[in-house]
Design an enzyme around this catalytic site. Structure first.
Site, PDB file in Angstrom:
ATOM      1  N   ASP A 126     179.136  54.293 -49.616  1.00  0.00           N
ATOM      2  CA  ASP A 126     178.923  54.136 -48.173  1.00  0.00           C
ATOM      3  C   ASP A 126     178.369  52.741 -47.880  1.00  0.00           C
ATOM      4  O   ASP A 126     177.261  52.410 -48.305  1.00  0.00           O
ATOM      5  CB  ASP A 126     177.941  55.213 -47.686  1.00  0.00           C
ATOM      6  CG  ASP A 126     177.950  55.344 -46.178  1.00  0.00           C
ATOM      7  OD1 ASP A 126     178.566  54.498 -45.504  1.00  0.00           O
ATOM      8  OD2 ASP A 126     177.329  56.294 -45.673  1.00  0.00           O
ATOM      9  N   ASP A 127     179.146  51.943 -47.187  1.00  0.00           N
ATOM     10  CA  ASP A 127     178.731  50.589 -46.784  1.00  0.00           C
ATOM     11  C   ASP A 127     178.618  49.622 -47.961  1.00  0.00           C
ATOM     12  O   ASP A 127     177.891  48.627 -47.879  1.00  0.00           O
ATOM     13  CB  ASP A 127     177.399  50.591 -46.014  1.00  0.00           C
ATOM     14  CG  ASP A 127     177.470  51.293 -44.664  1.00  0.00           C
ATOM     15  OD1 ASP A 127     178.518  51.885 -44.352  1.00  0.00           O
ATOM     16  OD2 ASP A 127     176.472  51.253 -43.925  1.00  0.00           O
ATOM     17  N   CYS A 182     181.849  54.738 -40.564  1.00  0.00           N
ATOM     18  CA  CYS A 182     181.908  55.941 -41.408  1.00  0.00           C
ATOM     19  C   CYS A 182     182.870  57.038 -40.950  1.00  0.00           C
ATOM     20  O   CYS A 182     183.769  57.412 -41.689  1.00  0.00           O
ATOM     21  CB  CYS A 182     180.515  56.548 -41.515  1.00  0.00           C
ATOM     22  SG  CYS A 182     179.318  55.451 -42.295  1.00  0.00           S
ATOM     23  N   ARG A 214     186.404  58.141 -42.919  1.00  0.00           N
ATOM     24  CA  ARG A 214     186.490  59.370 -43.712  1.00  0.00           C
ATOM     25  C   ARG A 214     187.624  60.277 -43.210  1.00  0.00           C
ATOM     26  O   ARG A 214     188.324  60.922 -44.001  1.00  0.00           O
ATOM     27  CB  ARG A 214     185.149  60.123 -43.645  1.00  0.00           C
ATOM     28  CG  ARG A 214     184.115  59.470 -44.525  1.00  0.00           C
ATOM     29  CD  ARG A 214     182.695  59.610 -43.988  1.00  0.00           C
ATOM     30  NE  ARG A 214     181.928  58.457 -44.449  1.00  0.00           N
ATOM     31  CZ  ARG A 214     181.242  58.412 -45.581  1.00  0.00           C
ATOM     32  NH1 ARG A 214     181.138  59.480 -46.324  1.00  0.00           N
ATOM     33  NH2 ARG A 214     180.620  57.317 -45.955  1.00  0.00           N
ATOM     34  N   LYS A 218     177.871  62.764 -48.588  1.00  0.00           N
ATOM     35  CA  LYS A 218     177.877  62.635 -47.125  1.00  0.00           C
ATOM     36  C   LYS A 218     179.224  63.074 -46.558  1.00  0.00           C
ATOM     37  O   LYS A 218     180.274  62.618 -47.012  1.00  0.00           O
ATOM     38  CB  LYS A 218     177.597  61.177 -46.761  1.00  0.00           C
ATOM     39  CG  LYS A 218     177.776  60.844 -45.294  1.00  0.00           C
ATOM     40  CD  LYS A 218     177.246  59.454 -45.023  1.00  0.00           C
ATOM     41  CE  LYS A 218     177.882  58.846 -43.793  1.00  0.00           C
ATOM     42  NZ  LYS A 218     177.356  57.502 -43.513  1.00  0.00           N
ATOM     43  N   HIS A 231     180.029  63.762 -42.647  1.00  0.00           N
ATOM     44  CA  HIS A 231     180.192  62.950 -41.434  1.00  0.00           C
ATOM     45  C   HIS A 231     181.515  63.160 -40.711  1.00  0.00           C
ATOM     46  O   HIS A 231     182.035  62.254 -40.051  1.00  0.00           O
ATOM     47  CB  HIS A 231     179.985  61.453 -41.740  1.00  0.00           C
ATOM     48  CG  HIS A 231     179.274  60.751 -40.618  1.00  0.00           C
ATOM     49  ND1 HIS A 231     178.938  59.420 -40.634  1.00  0.00           N
ATOM     50  CD2 HIS A 231     178.842  61.228 -39.415  1.00  0.00           C
ATOM     51  CE1 HIS A 231     178.341  59.102 -39.504  1.00  0.00           C
ATOM     52  NE2 HIS A 231     178.266  60.187 -38.756  1.00  0.00           N
ATOM     53  N   SER A 240     174.960  60.636 -41.508  1.00  0.00           N
ATOM     54  CA  SER A 240     174.375  59.476 -42.197  1.00  0.00           C
ATOM     55  C   SER A 240     172.898  59.676 -42.519  1.00  0.00           C
ATOM     56  O   SER A 240     172.172  60.388 -41.821  1.00  0.00           O
ATOM     57  CB  SER A 240     174.538  58.222 -41.339  1.00  0.00           C
ATOM     58  OG  SER A 240     175.898  57.918 -41.221  1.00  0.00           O
ATOM     59  N   HIS A 242     174.257  52.865 -47.938  1.00  0.00           N
ATOM     60  CA  HIS A 242     173.938  52.827 -46.499  1.00  0.00           C
ATOM     61  C   HIS A 242     172.420  52.802 -46.372  1.00  0.00           C
ATOM     62  O   HIS A 242     171.725  53.513 -47.093  1.00  0.00           O
ATOM     63  CB  HIS A 242     174.519  54.115 -45.882  1.00  0.00           C
ATOM     64  CG  HIS A 242     174.494  54.181 -44.389  1.00  0.00           C
ATOM     65  ND1 HIS A 242     173.324  54.240 -43.666  1.00  0.00           N
ATOM     66  CD2 HIS A 242     175.500  54.247 -43.477  1.00  0.00           C
ATOM     67  CE1 HIS A 242     173.616  54.316 -42.379  1.00  0.00           C
ATOM     68  NE2 HIS A 242     174.936  54.321 -42.234  1.00  0.00           N
ATOM     69  N   ASP A 248     183.673  53.215 -47.857  1.00  0.00           N
ATOM     70  CA  ASP A 248     184.176  53.636 -46.535  1.00  0.00           C
ATOM     71  C   ASP A 248     184.308  52.494 -45.537  1.00  0.00           C
ATOM     72  O   ASP A 248     185.063  52.569 -44.588  1.00  0.00           O
ATOM     73  CB  ASP A 248     183.288  54.741 -45.942  1.00  0.00           C
ATOM     74  CG  ASP A 248     181.910  54.239 -45.542  1.00  0.00           C
ATOM     75  OD1 ASP A 248     181.416  53.251 -46.145  1.00  0.00           O
ATOM     76  OD2 ASP A 248     181.308  54.830 -44.629  1.00  0.00           O
ATOM     77  N   ASN A 249     183.529  51.439 -45.743  1.00  0.00           N
ATOM     78  CA  ASN A 249     183.594  50.274 -44.841  1.00  0.00           C
ATOM     79  C   ASN A 249     182.761  49.152 -45.447  1.00  0.00           C
ATOM     80  O   ASN A 249     182.104  49.346 -46.471  1.00  0.00           O
ATOM     81  CB  ASN A 249     183.100  50.610 -43.418  1.00  0.00           C
ATOM     82  CG  ASN A 249     181.740  51.265 -43.362  1.00  0.00           C
ATOM     83  OD1 ASN A 249     181.611  52.463 -43.071  1.00  0.00           O
ATOM     84  ND2 ASN A 249     180.698  50.514 -43.674  1.00  0.00           N
ATOM     85  N   LYS A 269     180.647  45.385 -41.803  1.00  0.00           N
ATOM     86  CA  LYS A 269     180.785  46.723 -41.218  1.00  0.00           C
ATOM     87  C   LYS A 269     180.982  46.673 -39.704  1.00  0.00           C
ATOM     88  O   LYS A 269     180.267  45.965 -39.014  1.00  0.00           O
ATOM     89  CB  LYS A 269     179.525  47.522 -41.535  1.00  0.00           C
ATOM     90  CG  LYS A 269     179.450  48.877 -40.866  1.00  0.00           C
ATOM     91  CD  LYS A 269     178.228  49.637 -41.313  1.00  0.00           C
ATOM     92  CE  LYS A 269     178.164  50.997 -40.629  1.00  0.00           C
ATOM     93  NZ  LYS A 269     177.125  51.848 -41.208  1.00  0.00           N
TER      94      LYS A 269
HETATM   95 MG    MG Z   1     179.760  53.643 -43.982  1.00  0.00          MG
END
Ligand code: MG
Length: 477
Positions: free
Chosen positions: A36-37, A76, A80, A133, A135, A158, A235, A287-288, A308
């Site tokens: 994540d991130d 996010c 996803r 996660k 989301h 998150s 994240h 994811d980003n 992001k």
């Molecule tokens: Mg993310």
């Protein structure tokens, strides 16, 4: 024939599945590890000078390192939704110009009309587990167990949400977050559809996701299985277990990424101990892009521009590794790929018929994984919310709309001659054009030199928009 078609039809996929059936008799296992991130520049193998990721580096060397692989969105929730459905989030109502992601007060989620990879594989006899996660909606109908997963263990949104009022929360806390601070986030930890801990103790969350994954591998390895492990880190706010505290030269962010690398090592060890490594395809990606506004607590896009939330490369191009010992042709892949391609690829590899009655936005990349052919894909769309901001076609990328990164209008302003950038998007009268192979940092606008390329990319945009139908927006409910 112009390669502007961004989807593969059900019949096309079905044919791929039948072709595969001739050469494969057993079904492979699949594991997606989704950070994540995590930024493009945050792994050793992707050039970070002080974050140690020996296991991911090993997997990249034994498998494939993809250098032009993209998330489906730059934040996010839509990212996803794209990964798990193989469809751009605009098609499922999982993106919004008003609310970028789902929040604890959201009532929407991934609709039941959407079919996840898990549901499609489950129909074909797979055991499935979601860990980490989610989301994609925390209300009961949207949980993983109602989207094709046999089990779920993780946080439903998150790790920076559900901030506790009166806990003196302010942005700088992210920067100074330390172990005791997890109490400021009343994030629930769930097992299947029940909350089992609140607030989730984020200090040990990576470790516990890992233990759960290893247990699931042991439990499910007699049958074909699919595990979706979506880490809630790096994240912000950042947490790591005691063994990783102060370990990395890159500070707390490095500690967190090094613990994720340790996690990958445990998973690979478990696959090898169970004797299923050679029948398991592992995909690692993010994811980003990194959340730059949090300074040293956010990651790095490496040589890419942006982060992001944005539609410059750093927002959506992800450090990606495919590993399947003895099956993949090892090497560095510079073809374009996206998380949207994972659904059709898993279906082709497992002889799973893709559910019909819908447009898919992915390509089956099996032939690239096996080293037999180049990519079919030559277009990537960069959505922000419900709008296409940019399009890459081959070497070239055109920006039609630009806007600053996620969460700030000032930290990393996009400076453009004669363009004043504020919090709102700017629709460019003259689109920007970059050659992202020659100029991956998107520094040198060459729109004036290639009017015919811009024209062609505009046609791609027009053709794509004709395929988009209005659906109920899930993020605004
Ligand atoms: Mg993310």
């Amino acid at each position: 024939m112009k390669k502007t078609v961004l989807f593969i039809s059900m019949s096309f996929c079905f044919l791929l599945g039948r072709t595969e059936q001739k050469v494969k008799s057993d079904k492979p296992n699949f594991i997606i590890i989704f950070a994540d991130d995590l930024g493009y520049g945050d792994l050793g193998i992707f050039g970070h000078p002080t974050i140690k990721t020996p296991t991911l580096d090993r997997l990249a060397a034994e498998g494939q390192k993809w250098t032009n692989f993209y998330a489906a969105a730059s934040v996010c929730t839509p990212s996803r939704a794209g990964l798990l459905t193989g469809r751009l989030p605009i098609r499922s109502g999982m993106c919004s110009n008003k609310r970028r992601v789902l929040f604890p007060d959201s009532n929407g989620g991934l609709p039941q009309s959407e079919i996840t990879i898990a549901r499609a594989l489950k129909e074909n006899g797979y055991k499935t587990a979601a860990i980490g996660k989610w989301h994609l909606g925390h209300k009961q109908p949207f949980l993983p167990t109602n989207h094709g997963f046999d089990s779920y263990f993780g946080i439903p949104y998150s790790n920076d949400m559900d901030k506790i009022e009166g806990d003196n929360y302010f942005q700088d806390n992210f920067i100074f977050a330390e172990d005791e601070y997890f109490h400021a986030y009343n994030v629930p930890l769930m097992r299947n559809e029940e909350i089992v801990e609140r607030p989730a103790d984020q200090r040990t969350i990576t470790k516990r996701y890992t233990e759960e994954t290893v247990n699931k591998i042991k439990e499910m390895s007699g049958k074909p299985f699919f595990i979706y492990l979506a880490h809630s880190l790096p994240h912000i706010p950042l947490f790591r277990s005691a063994n990783f505290k102060g370990r990395s030269l890159a500070g707390i962010y490095g500690d967190v990424v090094e613990e994720i690398d340790w996690s990958v090592e445990q998973i690979v060890n478990a696959l090898e101990e169970e004797g299923v490594a050679e029948n398991t395809l592992v995909v690692f990606t993010s994811d980003n892009g990194p959340w730059h506004i949090f300074k040293t607590h956010g990651g790095s896009s490496g040589l890419l521009r942006g982060a992001k939330g944005g539609t410059f490369e750093g927002g959506m191009r992800e450090p990606t590794i495919f590993w399947w010992p003895g099956k993949l042709k090892p090497g560095v892949v510079m073809d374009m790929g996206t998380t949207l391609d994972i659904f059709p690829t898993f279906c082709a590899l497992s002889n799973t018929i893709m559910p019909g009655g819908r447009i898919y936005d992915g390509y089956n990349i099996t032939t690239i994984l096996m080293g037999n052919a180049a990519a079919e894909r030559d277009v990537v769309l960069y959505y922000r919310g419900e709008r296409v901001y940019a399009i890459r076609k081959g070497d070239f990328k055109a920006h039609f709309i630009i806007q600053n990164e996620y969460g700030t209008q000032t930290a990393h302003p996009i400076t453009m001659p004669n363009i004043e950038l504020k919090r709102d998007p700017v629709v460019l009268e003259k689109p920007l054009l970059y050659n992202v192979n020659v100029d991956p940092g998107e520094k040198y606008n060459i729109a004036g030199q290639y009017p015919e390329v811009l024209k062609e990319i505009k046609q791609v945009l027009e053709a794509h928009l004709k395929t988009v139908r209005v659906v109920e927006n899930q993020l605004e409910k």
